[in-house]
Design a protein around this motif. Sequence first.
Motif, mmCIF file in Angstrom:
data_model
loop_
_atom_site.group_PDB
_atom_site.id
_atom_site.type_symbol
_atom_site.label_atom_id
_atom_site.label_comp_id
_atom_site.label_asym_id
_atom_site.label_seq_id
_atom_site.Cartn_x
_atom_site.Cartn_y
_atom_site.Cartn_z
ATOM 1 N N PRO B 8 0.639 -7.970 -6.546
ATOM 2 C CA PRO B 8 0.643 -7.494 -7.922
ATOM 3 C C PRO B 8 -0.250 -6.263 -8.085
ATOM 4 O O PRO B 8 -0.945 -5.890 -7.150
ATOM 5 C CB PRO B 8 0.047 -8.691 -8.682
ATOM 6 N N GLU B 9 -0.258 -5.671 -9.255
ATOM 7 C CA GLU B 9 -1.125 -4.514 -9.512
ATOM 8 C C GLU B 9 -2.571 -4.954 -9.620
ATOM 9 O O GLU B 9 -3.482 -4.230 -9.223
ATOM 10 C CB GLU B 9 -0.713 -3.820 -10.800
ATOM 11 N N SER B 10 -2.778 -6.119 -10.207
ATOM 12 C CA SER B 10 -4.139 -6.648 -10.301
ATOM 13 C C SER B 10 -4.090 -8.161 -10.186
ATOM 14 O O SER B 10 -3.059 -8.782 -10.447
ATOM 15 C CB SER B 10 -4.804 -6.223 -11.608
ATOM 16 N N LEU B 11 -5.214 -8.711 -9.771
ATOM 17 C CA LEU B 11 -5.265 -10.137 -9.473
ATOM 18 C C LEU B 11 -6.687 -10.632 -9.696
ATOM 19 O O LEU B 11 -7.645 -9.985 -9.260
ATOM 20 C CB LEU B 11 -4.861 -10.327 -8.006
ATOM 21 N N ILE B 12 -6.803 -11.744 -10.394
ATOM 22 C CA ILE B 12 -8.110 -12.380 -10.581
ATOM 23 C C ILE B 12 -8.024 -13.786 -9.989
ATOM 24 O O ILE B 12 -7.121 -14.556 -10.340
ATOM 25 C CB ILE B 12 -8.487 -12.463 -12.075
ATOM 26 N N VAL B 13 -8.934 -14.105 -9.083
ATOM 27 C CA VAL B 13 -8.934 -15.421 -8.438
ATOM 28 C C VAL B 13 -10.344 -16.000 -8.486
ATOM 29 O O VAL B 13 -11.335 -15.253 -8.550
ATOM 30 C CB VAL B 13 -8.439 -15.345 -6.973
ATOM 31 N N PRO B 14 -10.468 -17.315 -8.442
ATOM 32 C CA PRO B 14 -11.804 -17.913 -8.394
ATOM 33 C C PRO B 14 -12.355 -17.855 -6.965
ATOM 34 O O PRO B 14 -11.592 -17.795 -5.987
ATOM 35 C CB PRO B 14 -11.559 -19.360 -8.828
ATOM 36 N N GLU B 15 -13.665 -17.878 -6.874
ATOM 37 C CA GLU B 15 -14.311 -17.910 -5.565
ATOM 38 C C GLU B 15 -13.797 -19.110 -4.768
ATOM 39 O O GLU B 15 -13.633 -20.205 -5.301
ATOM 40 C CB GLU B 15 -15.830 -18.013 -5.746
ATOM 41 N N GLY B 16 -13.519 -18.865 -3.485
ATOM 42 C CA GLY B 16 -13.036 -19.935 -2.618
ATOM 43 C C GLY B 16 -11.523 -20.036 -2.531
ATOM 44 O O GLY B 16 -10.996 -20.750 -1.675
ATOM 45 N N ALA B 17 -10.820 -19.310 -3.392
ATOM 46 C CA ALA B 17 -9.357 -19.391 -3.405
ATOM 47 C C ALA B 17 -8.752 -18.600 -2.247
ATOM 48 O O ALA B 17 -9.400 -17.746 -1.638
ATOM 49 C CB ALA B 17 -8.817 -18.853 -4.732
ATOM 50 N N MET B 18 -7.475 -18.876 -1.982
ATOM 51 C CA MET B 18 -6.679 -18.065 -1.054
ATOM 52 C C MET B 18 -6.018 -16.954 -1.868
ATOM 53 O O MET B 18 -5.399 -17.215 -2.888
ATOM 54 C CB MET B 18 -5.597 -18.937 -0.396
ATOM 55 N N THR B 19 -6.174 -15.732 -1.407
ATOM 56 C CA THR B 19 -5.585 -14.573 -2.088
ATOM 57 C C THR B 19 -4.481 -13.988 -1.230
ATOM 58 O O THR B 19 -4.652 -13.836 -0.010
ATOM 59 C CB THR B 19 -6.659 -13.491 -2.317
ATOM 60 N N SER B 20 -3.349 -13.667 -1.845
ATOM 61 C CA SER B 20 -2.237 -13.059 -1.118
ATOM 62 C C SER B 20 -1.831 -11.753 -1.780
ATOM 63 O O SER B 20 -1.585 -11.724 -2.990
ATOM 64 C CB SER B 20 -1.034 -14.012 -1.089
ATOM 65 N N LEU B 21 -1.788 -10.685 -0.996
ATOM 66 C CA LEU B 21 -1.405 -9.366 -1.477
ATOM 67 C C LEU B 21 -0.153 -8.931 -0.729
ATOM 68 O O LEU B 21 -0.033 -9.168 0.474
ATOM 69 C CB LEU B 21 -2.534 -8.360 -1.215
ATOM 70 N N ASN B 22 0.765 -8.271 -1.439
ATOM 71 C CA ASN B 22 2.046 -7.926 -0.861
ATOM 72 C C ASN B 22 2.302 -6.432 -0.834
ATOM 73 O O ASN B 22 1.858 -5.705 -1.729
ATOM 74 C CB ASN B 22 3.167 -8.594 -1.657
ATOM 75 N N CYS B 23 3.073 -6.028 0.185
ATOM 76 C CA CYS B 23 3.401 -4.614 0.339
ATOM 77 C C CYS B 23 4.818 -4.496 0.873
ATOM 78 O O CYS B 23 5.170 -5.172 1.848
ATOM 79 C CB CYS B 23 2.410 -3.973 1.300
ATOM 80 N N THR B 24 5.653 -3.688 0.226
ATOM 81 C CA THR B 24 6.989 -3.417 0.743
ATOM 82 C C THR B 24 7.109 -1.937 1.068
ATOM 83 O O THR B 24 6.443 -1.097 0.455
ATOM 84 C CB THR B 24 8.081 -3.803 -0.265
ATOM 85 N N PHE B 25 7.940 -1.626 2.053
ATOM 86 C CA PHE B 25 8.139 -0.246 2.471
ATOM 87 C C PHE B 25 9.621 0.014 2.608
ATOM 88 O O PHE B 25 10.435 -0.915 2.650
ATOM 89 C CB PHE B 25 7.381 0.039 3.782
ATOM 90 N N SER B 26 10.007 1.287 2.664
ATOM 91 C CA SER B 26 11.428 1.605 2.608
ATOM 92 C C SER B 26 12.014 2.080 3.941
ATOM 93 O O SER B 26 13.219 1.963 4.158
ATOM 94 C CB SER B 26 11.685 2.675 1.538
ATOM 95 N N ASP B 27 11.175 2.610 4.817
ATOM 96 C CA ASP B 27 11.684 3.194 6.057
ATOM 97 C C ASP B 27 11.598 2.164 7.191
ATOM 98 O O ASP B 27 10.502 1.799 7.631
ATOM 99 C CB ASP B 27 10.877 4.442 6.407
ATOM 100 N N SER B 28 12.767 1.720 7.647
ATOM 101 C CA SER B 28 12.802 0.681 8.688
ATOM 102 C C SER B 28 12.292 1.185 10.038
ATOM 103 O O SER B 28 12.061 0.388 10.944
ATOM 104 C CB SER B 28 14.229 0.143 8.844
ATOM 105 N N ALA B 29 12.112 2.512 10.176
ATOM 106 C CA ALA B 29 11.582 3.062 11.430
ATOM 107 C C ALA B 29 10.053 3.030 11.463
ATOM 108 O O ALA B 29 9.443 3.442 12.443
ATOM 109 C CB ALA B 29 12.059 4.498 11.609
ATOM 110 N N SER B 30 9.426 2.532 10.427
ATOM 111 C CA SER B 30 7.957 2.467 10.370
ATOM 112 C C SER B 30 7.418 1.624 11.505
ATOM 113 O O SER B 30 8.016 0.610 11.893
ATOM 114 C CB SER B 30 7.507 1.870 9.030
ATOM 115 N N GLN B 31 6.284 2.064 12.047
ATOM 116 C CA GLN B 31 5.752 1.388 13.224
ATOM 117 C C GLN B 31 4.316 0.916 13.065
ATOM 118 O O GLN B 31 3.824 0.138 13.880
ATOM 119 C CB GLN B 31 5.825 2.333 14.429
ATOM 120 N N TYR B 32 3.612 1.431 12.065
ATOM 121 C CA TYR B 32 2.197 1.079 11.927
ATOM 122 C C TYR B 32 1.951 0.645 10.497
ATOM 123 O O TYR B 32 2.391 1.315 9.556
ATOM 124 C CB TYR B 32 1.338 2.289 12.280
#
Lengths: 112, 113
Positions: B8-32
């Motif tokens: 998400p654009e922003s995220l608030i979590v309590p201490e001790g929680a598991m946090t998950s951040l996501n990223c999508t890309f468009s070029d299937s030739a990406s390598q790094y």
Amino acid sequence: GALVYQYPRRTICKSGTSMRMECQAVGFQATSVAWYRQSPQKTFELIALSTVNSAIKYEQNFTQEKFPISHPNLSFSSMTVLNAYLEDRGLYLCGASDSEQYFGPGTRLTVL
Amino acid sequence: QQKVQQSPESLIVPEGAMTSLNCTFSDSASQYFAWYRQHSGKAPKALMSIFSNGEKEEGRFTIHLNKASLHFSLHIRDSQPSDSALYLCAVSIEWYAGAKLTFGGGTRLTVRP
């Protein structure tokens, strides 16, 4: 260890004037130097990528005429913002690379 | 032209929680693929990077890449207030980090004590 210094850290210039910023790599050979800009409320945009002994590649919306870059050796690069206006304000980052990319602390440009 | 988007654009979590951040890309030739963390007023610092499909764990941080779905993620186990920062994902066509990186818009994480 690998370090990247940028100078100046902060600068203020009048609208329509130009300012030059420098990037120094220490502890490794910067075969590539990428210059980025983080404008207010925006993510980092790549301005140009400079590889020693190759032509400098500018991204869309950025030109050599506006952001001339020099990369004369494996430890130094400079970029000038010519004729700066309000939309040029932001944090300018240098990312210097050998096999990893290391960022400098940035030059924060304010345009009055 | 490569497009990189974060959620998400922003995220608030309590201490001790598991946090998950996501990223999508468009070029299937990406390598790094990399995650950077930027504290206020500072330059971004590299957290983790990955080249091939799968997972990589370093301490409390895990990066997961699925090239087929053009997606990679960062997971933070036992989140701490000191983890509060802007997290940026970055993608490159070249295999090493040194060349052209395209950044996502960032996720601002706040970890509440």
